[in-house]
Design a protein around this motif. Sequence first.
Motif, PDB file in Angstrom:
ATOM      1  N   ASP A  82      -4.018 135.883 117.025  1.00  0.00           N
ATOM      2  CA  ASP A  82      -3.197 135.205 117.936  1.00  0.00           C
ATOM      3  C   ASP A  82      -2.201 134.356 117.139  1.00  0.00           C
ATOM      4  N   GLU A  83      -2.122 134.856 116.124  1.00  0.00           N
ATOM      5  CA  GLU A  83      -0.923 134.026 115.259  1.00  0.00           C
ATOM      6  C   GLU A  83       0.610 134.271 115.998  1.00  0.00           C
ATOM      7  N   ARG A  84       1.345 133.391 116.212  1.00  0.00           N
ATOM      8  CA  ARG A  84       2.678 133.645 116.898  1.00  0.00           C
ATOM      9  C   ARG A  84       3.814 133.367 115.980  1.00  0.00           C
ATOM     10  N   ASN A  85       3.801 132.695 114.728  1.00  0.00           N
ATOM     11  CA  ASN A  85       4.808 132.307 113.884  1.00  0.00           C
ATOM     12  C   ASN A  85       4.430 132.270 112.560  1.00  0.00           C
ATOM     13  N   ASP A  87       4.141 129.501 110.619  1.00  0.00           N
ATOM     14  CA  ASP A  87       3.227 128.626 110.492  1.00  0.00           C
ATOM     15  C   ASP A  87       1.496 128.777 110.826  1.00  0.00           C
ATOM     16  N   ASP A  88       1.601 129.567 111.888  1.00  0.00           N
ATOM     17  CA  ASP A  88       0.461 130.046 112.318  1.00  0.00           C
ATOM     18  C   ASP A  88      -0.354 131.106 111.194  1.00  0.00           C
ATOM     19  N   LEU A  89       0.574 132.011 110.641  1.00  0.00           N
ATOM     20  CA  LEU A  89       0.260 132.687 109.463  1.00  0.00           C
ATOM     21  C   LEU A  89      -0.430 131.922 108.275  1.00  0.00           C
ATOM     22  N   ARG A  90       0.333 130.852 107.945  1.00  0.00           N
ATOM     23  CA  ARG A  90      -0.144 129.969 106.843  1.00  0.00           C
ATOM     24  C   ARG A  90      -1.334 129.232 107.247  1.00  0.00           C
ATOM     25  N   GLN A  91      -1.499 128.740 108.319  1.00  0.00           N
ATOM     26  CA  GLN A  91      -2.719 128.268 108.776  1.00  0.00           C
ATOM     27  C   GLN A  91      -3.816 129.390 108.522  1.00  0.00           C
ATOM     28  N   ARG A  92      -3.709 130.598 108.993  1.00  0.00           N
ATOM     29  CA  ARG A  92      -4.887 131.201 108.951  1.00  0.00           C
ATOM     30  C   ARG A  92      -5.212 131.782 107.241  1.00  0.00           C
ATOM     31  N   ILE A  93      -3.927 131.669 106.563  1.00  0.00           N
ATOM     32  CA  ILE A  93      -4.288 131.692 105.040  1.00  0.00           C
ATOM     33  C   ILE A  93      -5.066 130.635 104.757  1.00  0.00           C
ATOM     34  N   GLY A  94      -4.766 129.457 105.031  1.00  0.00           N
ATOM     35  CA  GLY A  94      -5.494 128.372 104.518  1.00  0.00           C
ATOM     36  C   GLY A  94      -6.817 128.006 105.027  1.00  0.00           C
ATOM     37  N   LYS A  95      -7.115 128.426 106.256  1.00  0.00           N
ATOM     38  CA  LYS A  95      -8.464 128.592 106.483  1.00  0.00           C
ATOM     39  C   LYS A  95      -9.222 129.432 105.871  1.00  0.00           C
ATOM     40  N   THR A  96      -8.761 130.726 105.464  1.00  0.00           N
ATOM     41  CA  THR A  96      -9.355 131.782 104.892  1.00  0.00           C
ATOM     42  C   THR A  96      -9.776 130.968 103.328  1.00  0.00           C
ATOM     43  N   VAL A  97      -8.704 130.519 102.593  1.00  0.00           N
ATOM     44  CA  VAL A  97      -9.005 130.252 101.438  1.00  0.00           C
ATOM     45  C   VAL A  97      -9.918 128.968 101.501  1.00  0.00           C
ATOM     46  N   ALA A  98      -9.783 128.306 102.499  1.00  0.00           N
ATOM     47  CA  ALA A  98     -10.968 127.166 102.819  1.00  0.00           C
ATOM     48  C   ALA A  98     -12.347 127.600 102.504  1.00  0.00           C
ATOM     49  N   PHE A  99     -12.443 128.666 103.328  1.00  0.00           N
ATOM     50  CA  PHE A  99     -13.875 129.280 103.167  1.00  0.00           C
ATOM     51  C   PHE A  99     -14.060 129.625 102.067  1.00  0.00           C
ATOM     52  N   PHE A 100     -13.339 130.518 101.225  1.00  0.00           N
ATOM     53  CA  PHE A 100     -13.728 130.753  99.925  1.00  0.00           C
ATOM     54  C   PHE A 100     -14.136 129.909  99.122  1.00  0.00           C
TER      55      PHE A 100
END
Length: 169
Positions: A82-85, A87-100
């Motif tokens: 549901d990313e719309r911009n 900043d949303d893409l950066r947040q998704r990347i950040g959450k993915t890396v935080a998981f790793f």
Amino acid sequence: MPLTMHTLSVPAFTRGFSALSGLLDKAEAFASESGLPLSELFDARLAPDMLPLSGQVQRASDTSKNAIARLTTLEVPRFPDDERNFDDLRQRIGKTVAFFETVKPEDLEGSESREVTLSFPNFKMTFSGEDYLLKFVLPNFYFHVTTAYAILRHKGVPIGKSDFIVGLG
């Protein structure tokens, strides 16, 4: 130091997301400087039947974190697409890396021989964990990161190979 499933996966994914974040930063700066609406980059695609830039980031995230799920017993976060911009893409990347950052080498011990079966509409594929990572996951992950790069380059963002190959030094 011997190669392990962890050293072949988590650092590669993390580095790929570092490159992808840098590409998004350069794309945003380019849009600002040129007056191009960010939506033209966010929704850009190379061909009508391909995912847009946003979808490439989403698939890189899903491919990498779902690989860890299939190779371990870890609970992997699920993210709605549901990313719309940017900043949303950066947040998704950040959450993915935080998981790793939570994945330990021992979480992947023995996963090279773990059986992984993928089901598609018309067929199934079964791999050893090693073949799954090396022959399916990593090529798929890099396909989406590369396609994101190609979309931005195609739209005129001044990026080059060095922007893709960050973090190797």
